[in-house]
Design an enzyme around this catalytic site. Structure first.
Site, mmCIF file in Angstrom:
data_model
loop_
_atom_site.group_PDB
_atom_site.id
_atom_site.type_symbol
_atom_site.label_atom_id
_atom_site.label_comp_id
_atom_site.label_asym_id
_atom_site.label_seq_id
_atom_site.Cartn_x
_atom_site.Cartn_y
_atom_site.Cartn_z
ATOM 1 N N LEU A 334 43.323 -3.324 -5.212
ATOM 2 C CA LEU A 334 43.929 -2.420 -5.484
ATOM 3 C C LEU A 334 44.137 -2.024 -3.761
ATOM 4 O O LEU A 334 44.838 -2.148 -3.476
ATOM 5 C CB LEU A 334 43.312 -0.467 -5.994
ATOM 6 C CG LEU A 334 43.506 -0.505 -6.541
ATOM 7 C CD1 LEU A 334 43.168 0.359 -7.614
ATOM 8 C CD2 LEU A 334 45.311 -0.934 -7.291
ATOM 9 N N GLY A 335 42.785 -2.192 -3.082
ATOM 10 C CA GLY A 335 43.210 -2.698 -1.564
ATOM 11 C C GLY A 335 41.485 -2.872 -0.744
ATOM 12 O O GLY A 335 40.607 -2.562 -0.875
ATOM 13 N N GLY A 338 37.623 0.096 5.233
ATOM 14 C CA GLY A 338 36.763 0.477 6.253
ATOM 15 C C GLY A 338 35.274 0.078 5.041
ATOM 16 O O GLY A 338 34.407 -0.310 6.344
ATOM 17 N N PHE A 339 35.364 0.518 4.502
ATOM 18 C CA PHE A 339 34.491 0.995 3.387
ATOM 19 C C PHE A 339 33.797 -0.139 2.250
ATOM 20 O O PHE A 339 33.187 -0.361 2.105
ATOM 21 C CB PHE A 339 33.607 2.280 3.521
ATOM 22 C CG PHE A 339 33.916 3.352 3.947
ATOM 23 C CD1 PHE A 339 32.556 3.346 5.487
ATOM 24 C CD2 PHE A 339 34.800 3.732 4.387
ATOM 25 C CE1 PHE A 339 32.561 4.316 5.967
ATOM 26 C CE2 PHE A 339 34.667 4.877 5.422
ATOM 27 C CZ PHE A 339 33.288 4.939 6.829
ATOM 28 N N GLY A 340 34.755 -0.749 1.947
ATOM 29 C CA GLY A 340 34.866 -1.778 1.276
ATOM 30 C C GLY A 340 35.936 -2.217 0.769
ATOM 31 O O GLY A 340 36.983 -1.430 0.873
ATOM 32 N N VAL A 342 38.312 -1.755 -3.305
ATOM 33 C CA VAL A 342 38.635 -1.365 -4.538
ATOM 34 C C VAL A 342 39.081 -2.258 -5.640
ATOM 35 O O VAL A 342 40.183 -2.707 -5.108
ATOM 36 C CB VAL A 342 39.752 0.377 -3.502
ATOM 37 C CG1 VAL A 342 40.033 1.027 -5.067
ATOM 38 C CG2 VAL A 342 39.132 0.936 -2.395
ATOM 39 N N ASP A 453 36.493 11.268 8.111
ATOM 40 C CA ASP A 453 37.759 9.782 8.144
ATOM 41 C C ASP A 453 38.796 10.597 7.811
ATOM 42 O O ASP A 453 39.477 9.700 6.665
ATOM 43 C CB ASP A 453 36.833 8.992 7.838
ATOM 44 C CG ASP A 453 37.504 7.031 7.876
ATOM 45 O OD1 ASP A 453 38.100 7.505 9.042
ATOM 46 O OD2 ASP A 453 37.335 6.285 7.373
#
Ligand SMILES: *[C@@H]1O[C@H](CO)[C@@H](O)[C@H](O)[C@H]1NC(C)=O
Ligand SMILES: *[C@@H]1O[C@H](CO)[C@@H](O)[C@H](O)[C@H]1NC(C)=O
Ligand SMILES: *[C@@H]1O[C@H](CO)[C@@H](O)[C@H](O)[C@H]1NC(C)=O
Ligand SMILES: *[C@@H]1O[C@H](CO)[C@@H](O)[C@H](O)[C@H]1NC(C)=O
Ligand SMILES: *[C@@H]1O[C@H](CO)[C@@H](O)[C@H](O)[C@H]1NC(C)=O
Ligand SMILES: *[C@@H]1O[C@H](CO)[C@@H](O)[C@H](O)[C@H]1NC(C)=O
Ligand SMILES: *[C@@H]1O[C@H](CO)[C@@H](O)[C@H](O)[C@H]1NC(C)=O
Length: 642
Positions: A334-335, A338-340, A342, A453
């Site tokens: 899906l996208g 910054g954190f990983g 999805v 964030d």
């Protein structure tokens, strides 16, 4: 394809047939490199080979009297299998030559760093976003200390290009600077800067040599064309399940669990001389079979510790998530943020649509606290928060399972797809929704949850186009497992409040700042920072200048045309400026924000302090002399790095 483990097993067996080969691979070389400081103290950073303090060490460092490792005059914070991090305290009168200490034969500053300098003769190509903010803060530091050296510059490699390995020393020197003020280190993932280390610098390290001299349980990284006459070099890193420095000349690698692997090998060696090849063949076939089974098992292996049983239903099975996302297929992506990444998924038994976020994380430290926190945050329920359904843990991964939001993230509607932009009514609804979700995080629960964030890409839209906050609390992940000494700022450039960047401390007030930027983003349809050729345009300043000229409505998103309500637009823009005020004391609370939005509370007169000194993000030179950048700010900056 032949499984890797099977290959190595076969190689091992082949080695047994020719026993000559295996003998002598493990010579006991006494380590000629000592990790004890000259005064007999163990150093504090627990450095391992090739770092050390005796002449036998490939990377010989010095030590302070109290046991801190030093590179030049800079204290070492920590060392990983690739980098060494040193502290660069902000100091106005540090001579530029000090930078030479950071370019050693075995180490050099990597491209992620931005160097802050004073009194340069050339204009430097600093591409660090928020340069103006940073510049003004450091500059005020040097001014208030009454130093003559003003005119701060910054040097960094190309923006958004972290493939550049090292900071180019010759270009840095060519700037003709007098002072080396400080440094920042930015981590970036997929173009999104998530983390900013203030007053620190990262060096990559290596050991010289053309051949890898690593333990056989270690992976070797070869490097070539190294700076500072480093030529070719390498680094060793023990494989999963092994501990140690990985170097043949160091302590090598030891199996993490105490398993009698060595003894078994010795007996096997004898057996191979006796047993005929036929048996070997059978054995290897059996092993291949076993490897297949183990591989299958390992594919779905997860980490489960005792304490996790308490969390019961929140824990998902990796196998289920694997099936749900069709094996984390690219088509289900899906996208990435910054954190990983999805992934979209459908739970096999219940057919519920979910979104699975894969967060890679090296450190185990603080994982228990973090999972506990995530789970407790997961109990938060509000119509404007994306519900966290549960999690799963694997060796280097944390998987977080969320409700699936069919309409994706808001930034897509603001920027990428001009044809399906949201109308003003929808935008206002999203704004109000996010505000009430954020108020709930700040006030609606027994403990204050700071989002850390907030940005358009973290706002997701459900089926009715309600705005929902995602990713709350996730930024905490980066707080755990890092050296407490580092001032590690987490967030996204453009949304970070000035005092957050300085102190590294997130508060509800820094959330309000980011929310203000978000308000302007939605109303103006512009990104918080627009990179220009000569100067970055900071949205807050841009809107402020429109307001200053009495034409705030000009800042609105042109894509809206004439279909908007003037009063509402003005309210949102002014509120955005108020929230993103440089001085945290001038920002409203989320409760007030919601009252303004709902019309329950009239906005204060715009000529009052609320906006007029909105020195916003400092680019207003006239603005930062007052309130926001008093000398106390400079002092907190000075003490920040200790
Ligand atoms: C170094 O090791 C000691 C003892 O194992 C530990 O208490 C300390 O936290 C370690 N220091 C660092 C910086 O990792
Ligand atoms: C350690 O100190 C010596 C003597 O002052 C100096 O020559 C050397 O460069 C220092 N090494 C490092 C890594 O700072
Ligand atoms: C730099 O300033 C500090 C105080 O801020 C002072 O202690 C130090 O001696 C100065 N160093 C030089 C080289 O002037
Ligand atoms: C640094 O530059 C400023 C002007 O930008 C100048 O006034 C000052 O004298 C310089 N300081 C030194 C030590 O060269
Ligand atoms: C980043 O730098 C590398 C090496 O200079 C270059 O090959 C690459 O095209 C750059 N990428 C971007 C996105 O600028
Ligand atoms: C460093 O910069 C100089 C001058 O721009 C350039 O000639 C040189 O190739 C660069 N070095 C590296 C390693 O990129
Ligand atoms: C990174 O940013 C550049 C320019 O800002 C853009 O062209 C590129 O597509 C981005 N890459 C990713 C992976 O988002």
């Amino acid at each position: 394809m032949m499984p890797k483990t099977a290959l190595s097993m076969l190689l091992l067996l082949a080695g047994m047939v020719l026993p000559i080969l295996t003998v002598g691979a493990r010579k006991a070389i006494p380590p000629p490199c000592s990790q004890i400081c000259h005064n007999g103290k163990p150093e504090k950073q627990n450095l391992t080979y090739p770092f050390g303090f005796s002449p036998g060490c490939p990377i010989q460092l010095n030590c302070t009297d109290d046991g801190d490792a030093l590179i030049g005059k800079f204290r070492v914070q920590s060392a990983s299998s690739e980098t060494v991090t040193v502290t660069i305290e902000a100091q106005c009168n540090r001579s530029f030559e000090a930078i030479a200490n950071l370019y050693g034969r075995n180490y050099a500053p990597i491209g992620k760093n931005s160097i802050l300098l004073n009194n340069c003769t050339q204009i430097s190509p600093c591409n660090l976003p928020n340069t103006q903010v940073i510049q003004a803060q450091y500059q005020s530091l040097c001014e208030t200390k009454n130093m003559a050296n003003t005119g701060m510059s910054c040097y960094s490699e190309e923006a958004n290009n972290y493939s550049i390995k090292f900071l180019n020393r010759s270009r840095l020197s060519a700037l003709g600077c007098k002072f080396f003020l400080s440094s920042m280190s930015a981590e970036a993932l997929n173009n999104v800067s998530v983390s900013l280390g203030v007053q620190m610098l990262q060096l990559a390290w290596w050991v010289n040599g053309d051949e890898c001299e690593c333990s056989r349980d270690a992976d070797c990284v070869r490097l070539s064309g190294l700076p500072n006459g480093g030529g070719n070099g390498f680094r060793c890193k023990c494989r999963d399940g092994f501990l140690g420095d990985g170097f043949l000349a160091g302590t090598g690698c030891q199996r993490a669990e105490s398993s009698p692997g060595r003894k078994k090998e010795e007996t096997l060696k004898v057996l191979t001389i006796v047993l005929p090849l036929m048996v070997l063949l059978v054995v290897s076939m059996l092993i291949l079979g076993a490897v297949y089974v183990i591989r299958r098992k390992r594919k779905f292996a997860e980490v489960l510790e005792d304490w996790e049983r308490d969390y019961g239903p929140h824990r998902f099975k990796y196998k289920d998530l694997y099936t749900a996302t069709k094996g984390f297929r690219d088509q289900e992506l899906l996208g990435a943020g910054g954190f990983g990444q999805v992934y979209r998924g459908i739970l096999p038994t219940s057919n519920i649509e979910i979104a699975v976020k894969r967060v890679s994380h090296e450190s185990r430290q603080g994982m228990r606290e973090f999972v506990a926190e995530i789970i407790s945050i997961g109990r938060l329920r509000h119509r404007n928060l994306v519900a966290l359904l549960g999690y799963c843990r694997r060796k280097r991964e944390l998987l977080l399972v969320y409700d699936h939001m069919p309409n994706g993230s808001l930034d897509k509607y603001l920027y990428n797809q001009p044809k399906v932009t949201l109308n003003w009514m929808q935008r206002l609804r999203v704004i109000k929704g996010v505000a009430s979700g954020l108020l709930y995080l700040h006030k609606g629960w027994e403990q204050v949850v700071i989002h850390r964030d907030i940005k358009a890409s973290n706002i997701l839209l459900d089926a009715e186009f309600n705005g929902r906050l995602g990713d709350f609390g996730l930024a905490r992940l980066y707080d755990h497992g890092t050296d407490p000494q580092t001032t590690h700022v987490v967030g996204t450039f453009g949304y970070l409040a000035p005092e957050h960047m300085r102190t590294g401390k997130a508060t509800t007030s820094t959330d309000v700042f980011a929310f203000g930027v978000f308000l302007l983003e939605v109303a103006c349809g512009r990104r918080p920072i627009k990179h220009g050729h000569t100067e970055d345009v900071i949205l807050v300043d841009w809107v402020f200048s429109r307001w200053d000229r009495g034409e705030i409505l000009e800042a609105r998103d042109p894509k809206l045309g004439l279909e908007f309500v003037e009063e509402e637009m003005e309210l949102v823009l002014k509120l955005g400026l108020m929230c993103s005020h440089a001085n945290p004391l001038m920002r409203p609370s989320m409760r007030q924000v919601l009252q303004y939005l709902e019309g329950d509370l009239p906005m204060p007169e715009s000529s009052s302090v609320g906006i007029s000194s909105a020195g916003s993000t400092v680019a207003h030179r006239e603005g930062f002399d007052n309130l926001a950048f008093s000398s106390s700010v400079a002092e907190s900056l000075l003490s920040g790095g200790r």
